[in-house]
Structure formats: structure tokens, C-alpha cells
Design an enzyme around this catalytic site. Structure first.
Site, PDB file in Angstrom:
ATOM      1  N   SER A 138       0.763  -1.023   0.018  1.00 27.61           N
ATOM      2  CA  SER A 138       0.024  -0.046   0.031  1.00 27.61           C
ATOM      3  C   SER A 138       0.810   1.149  -0.171  1.00 27.61           C
ATOM      4  CB  SER A 138      -0.935  -0.006   1.234  1.00 27.61           C
ATOM      5  OG  SER A 138      -1.480   1.198   1.371  1.00 27.61           O
ATOM      6  N   TYR A 151      -1.276  -1.424  11.022  1.00 26.14           N
ATOM      7  CA  TYR A 151      -1.626  -1.682   9.323  1.00 26.14           C
ATOM      8  C   TYR A 151      -0.618  -1.143   8.437  1.00 26.14           C
ATOM      9  CZ  TYR A 151      -3.466  -1.642   4.471  1.00 26.14           C
ATOM     10  OH  TYR A 151      -3.637  -1.688   3.240  1.00 26.14           O
TER      11      TYR A 151
HETATM   12  N1  LIG Z   1      -9.048  -1.462  -0.536  1.00 22.65           N
HETATM   13  C1  LIG Z   1      -7.920  -0.599  -0.480  1.00 22.65           C
HETATM   14  O1  LIG Z   1      -8.001   0.886  -0.373  1.00 22.65           O
HETATM   15  C2  LIG Z   1      -6.569  -1.168  -0.424  1.00 22.65           C
HETATM   16  C3  LIG Z   1      -5.418   0.000  -0.412  1.00 22.65           C
HETATM   17  C4  LIG Z   1      -4.098  -0.379  -0.537  1.00 22.65           C
HETATM   18  C5  LIG Z   1      -3.959  -2.062  -0.073  1.00 22.65           C
HETATM   19  N2  LIG Z   1      -4.777  -2.751   0.145  1.00 22.65           N
HETATM   20  C6  LIG Z   1      -4.565  -4.313   0.015  1.00 22.65           C
HETATM   21  O2  LIG Z   1      -5.099  -4.979  -0.848  1.00 22.65           O
HETATM   22  C7  LIG Z   1      -5.344  -6.350  -0.255  1.00 22.65           C
HETATM   23  C8  LIG Z   1      -6.786  -6.810  -0.530  1.00 22.65           C
HETATM   24  O3  LIG Z   1      -7.901  -6.088   0.057  1.00 22.65           O
HETATM   25  P1  LIG Z   1      -9.124  -5.620  -0.694  1.00 22.65           P
HETATM   26  O4  LIG Z   1      -8.851  -4.221  -0.802  1.00 22.65           O
HETATM   27  O5  LIG Z   1      -9.442  -6.670  -1.850  1.00 22.65           O
HETATM   28  O6  LIG Z   1     -10.152  -5.866   0.470  1.00 22.65           O
HETATM   29  P2  LIG Z   1     -11.212  -7.055   0.782  1.00 22.65           P
HETATM   30  O7  LIG Z   1     -12.186  -6.907  -0.090  1.00 22.65           O
HETATM   31  O8  LIG Z   1     -11.576  -7.169   2.296  1.00 22.65           O
HETATM   32  O9  LIG Z   1     -10.278  -8.326   0.470  1.00 22.65           O
HETATM   33  C9  LIG Z   1      -9.546  -8.938   1.466  1.00 22.65           C
HETATM   34  C10 LIG Z   1      -9.258 -10.333   1.209  1.00 22.65           C
HETATM   35  O10 LIG Z   1      -8.678 -10.915   2.297  1.00 22.65           O
HETATM   36  C11 LIG Z   1      -8.969 -12.206   2.579  1.00 22.65           C
HETATM   37  N3  LIG Z   1      -8.646 -12.477   4.229  1.00 22.65           N
HETATM   38  C12 LIG Z   1      -8.765 -11.565   5.132  1.00 22.65           C
HETATM   39  N4  LIG Z   1      -8.416 -12.168   6.269  1.00 22.65           N
HETATM   40  C13 LIG Z   1      -8.231 -13.400   5.854  1.00 22.65           C
HETATM   41  C14 LIG Z   1      -7.564 -14.544   6.696  1.00 22.65           C
HETATM   42  N5  LIG Z   1      -7.410 -14.509   7.893  1.00 22.65           N
HETATM   43  N6  LIG Z   1      -7.316 -15.673   5.976  1.00 22.65           N
HETATM   44  C15 LIG Z   1      -7.257 -15.961   4.666  1.00 22.65           C
HETATM   45  N7  LIG Z   1      -7.638 -14.692   3.898  1.00 22.65           N
HETATM   46  C16 LIG Z   1      -8.265 -13.353   4.557  1.00 22.65           C
HETATM   47  C17 LIG Z   1     -10.267 -12.102   2.598  1.00 22.65           C
HETATM   48  O11 LIG Z   1     -11.159 -13.248   2.640  1.00 22.65           O
HETATM   49  P3  LIG Z   1     -12.151 -13.910   3.529  1.00 22.65           P
HETATM   50  O12 LIG Z   1     -12.849 -12.781   4.233  1.00 22.65           O
HETATM   51  O13 LIG Z   1     -13.040 -14.799   2.764  1.00 22.65           O
HETATM   52  O14 LIG Z   1     -11.222 -14.603   4.350  1.00 22.65           O
HETATM   53  C18 LIG Z   1     -10.354 -11.197   1.207  1.00 22.65           C
HETATM   54  O15 LIG Z   1     -10.389 -12.112   0.229  1.00 22.65           O
HETATM   55  C19 LIG Z   1      -4.984  -6.086   1.191  1.00 22.65           C
HETATM   56  O16 LIG Z   1      -3.739  -6.508   1.533  1.00 22.65           O
HETATM   57  C20 LIG Z   1      -5.232  -4.617   1.392  1.00 22.65           C
HETATM   58  O17 LIG Z   1      -4.194  -4.429   2.515  1.00 22.65           O
HETATM   59  C21 LIG Z   1      -6.398  -2.442   0.006  1.00 22.65           C
END
Ligand SMILES: NC(=O)c1ccc[n+]([C@@H]2O[C@H](COP(=O)([O-])OP(=O)(O)OC[C@H]3O[C@@H](n4cnc5c(N)ncnc54)[C@H](OP(=O)(O)O)[C@@H]3O)[C@@H](O)[C@H]2O)c1
Length: 269
Positions: A138, A151
Site C-alpha cells: 500500500s 496496518y
Molecule cells: N482497498 C484499499 O483501499 C487498499 C489499498 C491498499 C492496499 N490494499 C490491500 O489490498 C489487499 C486486498 O484488500 P481488498 O481491498 O481487496 O479488501 P477485501 O475486499 O476486504 O479483501 C480482503 C481479502 O483478504 C482475505 N482475508 C482476510 N483475512 C483473511 C484470513 N485471516 N485468512 C485468509 N484470507 C483472509 C479476505 O477473504 P475472507 O474474508 O473470505 O477470508 C478477502 O478475500 C489487502 O492486503 C489490503 O491491505 C487495499
């Protein structure tokens, strides 16, 4: 034929990666906790003619889960050529109010799980003399962020480890790219208790991240910023004293809670 392993594939950015690699006819192993959601996605992608999709429902908060994922692939003789470490979550609020179990879980899921997963699969890639890894960090990993500190620290971990491995594995035919998005429209913010709708920063779609990541991988980039603004937010830090960088992060991610009401502003990422 090699396959693509995607963690966090059930929703958001990981789901978008799964859709993209289905279009590219890549066999896949999808990892997340929500087995039913993964099955639903797999059924949808399979009906549109994608190749083999394997579901490996695991909780990455369990330290044993990376080994189980590795064994799952080994039992099926799946050769993993690309790992996309996307699973992760955030927590917005005062550090001292963060539940201890959530703290442990975040360190495990965001950092230890991806580190161990890479450690398990890289030797097979080295033996094949090829492989690739995309790690989702990020822009929040380039500085501390008040009220989002743990985070931000987990994302710094991902950036530092990815950069080291990029160089360390370069001569072994393995590419490692770290992707650093800003705000992306996913369920991430609801879980982190953030309010992107109050942000002065724009929100991009998951496809912006996926396209940039794949382009970056082809070009063997070290670090990928999905938008120009993401790049500028990090680049401009070079011209500011560290304290000013922190204050800017606090300004752009105003997360101060007023009692039990929602945050007055919003998180940056
Ligand atoms: N959205 C943003 O603004 C943003 C910005 C920068 C970076 N990111 C990064 O992008 C990545 C994906 O996030 P996203 O935005 O796509 O959010 P999201 O829609 O909440 O997706 C998160 C994913 O991680 C999985 N996950 C969470 N806890 C887990 C666990 N204990 N075991 C296995 N899987 C787990 C969730 O699946 P389950 O709940 O089914 O387990 C889901 O598939 C993250 O690393 C986040 O830090 C996001």
C-alpha cells in the site's frame, strides 16, 4: 502447466485478479476463509470457460495455514508459477484500543503468512528456474500513519521484504513485484472501520490495481504504483522532513474518533 495461487481471492482486489487470470486461461488455486464465496466465484469463472480452479479454504491467521496450502498444492501435483499475496486487512483507531487478538491476527495475516508462503514455494520455483510473485502492499507502507499504525507497519514489512527478494531472486529467474495502491473500492474499509466517502483522495477500482500489477510484472518492475497520484504521494516525501511527512499522512488520513461517532474524516488507504 503451472498455475496461479491467489490469497484473498474471495473479494476485492484478489477476486479481480482471479477474474483476470481466468480470462488469461490460467489454472488457479484460490485461497481465503469464505469457502462458499470461493466456490461461487469458481463456478462463475468455470462456466465462462476458464481452466481448472482449485479452492483451498484457509484462515491465514493460523500460523500452520501456509504449510497446509503448500501441501494442498503438492498433493495435487500443482506447480505454482505465480503467487499473488493479496489477503490482508486493516484497523483504524487508537493503537491502545486495538483488541490484542486483532493485533496478533493482523501481523499473522498481513506479514507472517505471506512470508512463510513465499519461503515454502520459492525453492520449487528456483528448481524450475522460473516463477513470479506479486505482493500487495500500500502507499500506506511508506510512512507511519497515526491511528492506522499497525496496518502501515505491516505494509512496510511487505515492501521491504519484496524489495530484498526482488534483488535476491533476480538471477534465479524469479520476478518479485510489490504493488502499492492508494484507496481502492472494496470491502476493506468496512472491515477497517474507515470511511472512504469522506476522503479528499480519489478511490480507484480493483481493476486499476490488477492491470498495473500485471504490466509491472511483465516489465520486471520492483515497485508498482497503480495511479500517478499514488506515485506522487510517495515521491514527494523525498522533499519533506520526516515529521512533515507524518503530519501530511495524518492530514490526509484524518481518523480522529469523536466518542463513539464515526471518524471525522477518513483514512488514506
Ligand atoms: N482497498 C484499499 O483501499 C487498499 C489499498 C491498499 C492496499 N490494499 C490491500 O489490498 C489487499 C486486498 O484488500 P481488498 O481491498 O481487496 O479488501 P477485501 O475486499 O476486504 O479483501 C480482503 C481479502 O483478504 C482475505 N482475508 C482476510 N483475512 C483473511 C484470513 N485471516 N485468512 C485468509 N484470507 C483472509 C479476505 O477473504 P475472507 O474474508 O473470505 O477470508 C478477502 O478475500 C489487502 O492486503 C489490503 O491491505 C487495499
Amino acid at each position: 502447466m503451472s498455475c496461479t495461487l491467489i490469497t484473498g481471492a474471495s473479494t476485492g482486489i484478489g477476486e479481480e485478479f482471479a477474474r483476470e487470470f481466468a480470462r488469461r486461461k490460467s489454472d488457479m488455486v484460490l485461497v481465503a476463509r469464505s469457502e462458499s464465496r470461493l466456490q461461487q466465484l469458481s463456478a462463475e469463472l468455470s462456466s465462462s470457460g476458464s481452466p481448472e480452479i482449485h479452492i483451498c479454504a484457509e484462515d491465514l491467521g493460523d500460523p500452520e495455514s501456509p504449510r497446509r496450502i503448500y501441501e494442498y498444492c503438492a498433493r495435487r501435483a500443482l506447480r505454482v508459477g505465480l503467487i499473488i499475496n493479496c489477503a490482508g486487512f486493516g484497523f483504524a483507531g487508537e493503537y491502545v484500543s486495538m483488541p490484542e487478538d486483532e493485533l496478533q491476527e493482523m501481523v499473522q495475516v498481513n506479514t507472517a503468512a505471506m512470508a512463510v508462503l513465499m519461503r515454502l514455494f520459492i525453492p520449487d520455483m528456483v528448481a524450475q528456474k522460473k516463477g513470479a510473485i506479486i505482493n500487495i502492499a500500500s502507499v500506506g507502507g511508506f510512512q507511519g500513519i497515526p491511528l492506522l499504525g499497525l496496518y502501515a507497519a505491516t505494509k512496510s514489512f511487505i515492501i521491504t521484504l519484496s524489495e530484498s527478494l526482488h534483488e535476491e531472486l533476480h538471477d534465479k529467474g524469479i520476478k518479485v513485484v510489490v504493488v502499492c495502491p492508494g484507496y481502492i473500492e472494496t470491502g476493506f474499509h468496512a472491515r477497517a472501520r474507515q470511511y472512504p466517502e469522506h476522503s479528499i483522495l480519489p478511490v480507484s477500482s480493483p481493476s486499476v490495481v490488477v492491470k498495473a500489477a500485471i504490466k509491472g510484472l511483465y516489465k520486471n518492475k520492483l515497485c508498482v504504483f497503480p495511479t500517478v497520484l499514488d506515485f506522487l504521494l510517495v515521491f514527494l516525501q523525498r522533499f519533506l522532513p520526516r515529521r512533515a511527512v507524518l503530519k501530511s499522512a495524518a492530514f490526509l488520513a484524518p481518523l480522529k474518533y469523536k466518542g463513539d461517532s464515526c471518524p471525522s474524516g477518513n483514512a488514506l488507504f
